[in-house]
Design an enzyme around this catalytic site. Structure first.
Site, mmCIF file in Angstrom:
data_model
loop_
_atom_site.group_PDB
_atom_site.id
_atom_site.type_symbol
_atom_site.label_atom_id
_atom_site.label_comp_id
_atom_site.label_asym_id
_atom_site.label_seq_id
_atom_site.Cartn_x
_atom_site.Cartn_y
_atom_site.Cartn_z
ATOM 1 N N ASP A 62 -10.844 61.032 -32.209
ATOM 2 C CA ASP A 62 -10.308 60.229 -33.291
ATOM 3 C C ASP A 62 -10.134 58.771 -32.883
ATOM 4 O O ASP A 62 -10.296 58.403 -31.717
ATOM 5 C CB ASP A 62 -8.957 60.799 -33.769
ATOM 6 N N HIS A 130 -0.369 69.794 -34.996
ATOM 7 C CA HIS A 130 -1.648 69.144 -35.287
ATOM 8 C C HIS A 130 -2.521 69.047 -34.046
ATOM 9 O O HIS A 130 -2.030 69.018 -32.917
ATOM 10 C CB HIS A 130 -1.447 67.769 -35.944
ATOM 11 N N GLU A 135 -3.310 66.956 -39.649
ATOM 12 C CA GLU A 135 -1.911 67.279 -39.904
ATOM 13 C C GLU A 135 -1.785 68.619 -40.647
ATOM 14 O O GLU A 135 -2.771 69.128 -41.193
ATOM 15 C CB GLU A 135 -1.267 66.164 -40.729
#
Length: 242
Positions: A62, A130, A135
């Site tokens: 990410d 998570h 999430e």
């Protein structure tokens, strides 16, 4: 799911290094990498080792949306500080946080993942269960996507910024289906504040309310936890000592 208990985060480093070493010995070419504090002891152990990634590929989980890759708190800078500058890869991919076009970024990143199937993916674990920036409530079918960060995640990441107002509110993240494509997964979790999430991930139902619970369905997962993070696991759960 193989669970290895270590005394503390520092002791988890050599265990993680062994997982990386064995993966390379088995021909791994593409490594999925994570940021945050949990993987750092593994990266430190890798830096101190003789492992050579100069012909390997890395693909990160990410990146914050809205941060240029040179921003001090970007995950690109984090990876260079904690791994890449000492152990460079032939090619390293991260989502382009500076591009506001979410559709373009996520589509292009899925193309990267499809062209470079991940052999070993390292993950941390959030207090709310998570993985990546996926999430609670994220679909198990999700691919790389734009994420609106929860207040708890923003608060957890605020320690890396001068002020919580500077923490980005959005990020680009591999989806849960993207993560599950990895041939092998290594998850690390340390500290008492992760104990509830560890128990829910390993012993709870497989539910989108706990994104990490999807790992129960993966055929090759290693979990490294310290004594505090594993404190809520039942006696029936098989734990190896690291």
């Amino acid at each position: 799911m193989k669970i290895i208990q270590v005394q503390n985060q520092q002791a988890g480093g050599p265990i993680g290094l062994k997982v990386f070493t064995e993966a390379m010995q088995n021909g791994a070419q593409v490594f999925g990498l994570a940021t945050g504090s949990s993987p750092i002891s593994i990266y430190d152990a890798i830096i101190a080792s003789d492992l050579d990634f100069s012909d390997k590929i890395s693909v990160n989980l990410d990146e914050y949306k809205g941060l240029d890759k040179h921003h001090p708190q970007s995950y690109n800078v984090f990876m260079h500080q904690h791994l890449f500058d000492q152990k460079p890869f032939k090619q390293s991919y991260l989502p382009d946080g500076s591009n506001p076009d979410a559709k373009q970024v996520t589509t292009e990143y899925e193309q990267v993942l499809n062209a470079n199937p991940i052999d070993l993916q390292i993950l941390g674990l959030g207090q709310n269960g998570h993985i990546g920036f996926n999430e609670p409530g994220t679909s198990f079918d999700s691919l790389t996507h734009e994420v609106t960060l929860t207040e708890s995640t923003i608060e957890a990441n605020a320690r890396f910024f001068d002020d919580i107002s500077e923490v980005p509110k959005f990020a680009y993240s591999m989806g849960l289906a993207s993560i599950m494509q990895a041939k092998q997964i290594l998850l690390v979790a340390y500290g008492a504040n992760k104990a509830d999430a560890v128990r829910a991930m390993i012993e709870g139902p497989v539910t989108e309310a706990v994104p990490a619970s999807i790992l129960q369905k993966h055929p090759n997962v290693i979990v490294i936890v310290d004594e505090a993070a594993s404190a809520e696991l039942s006696a029936a759960t098989v734990i190896s000592k690291g």
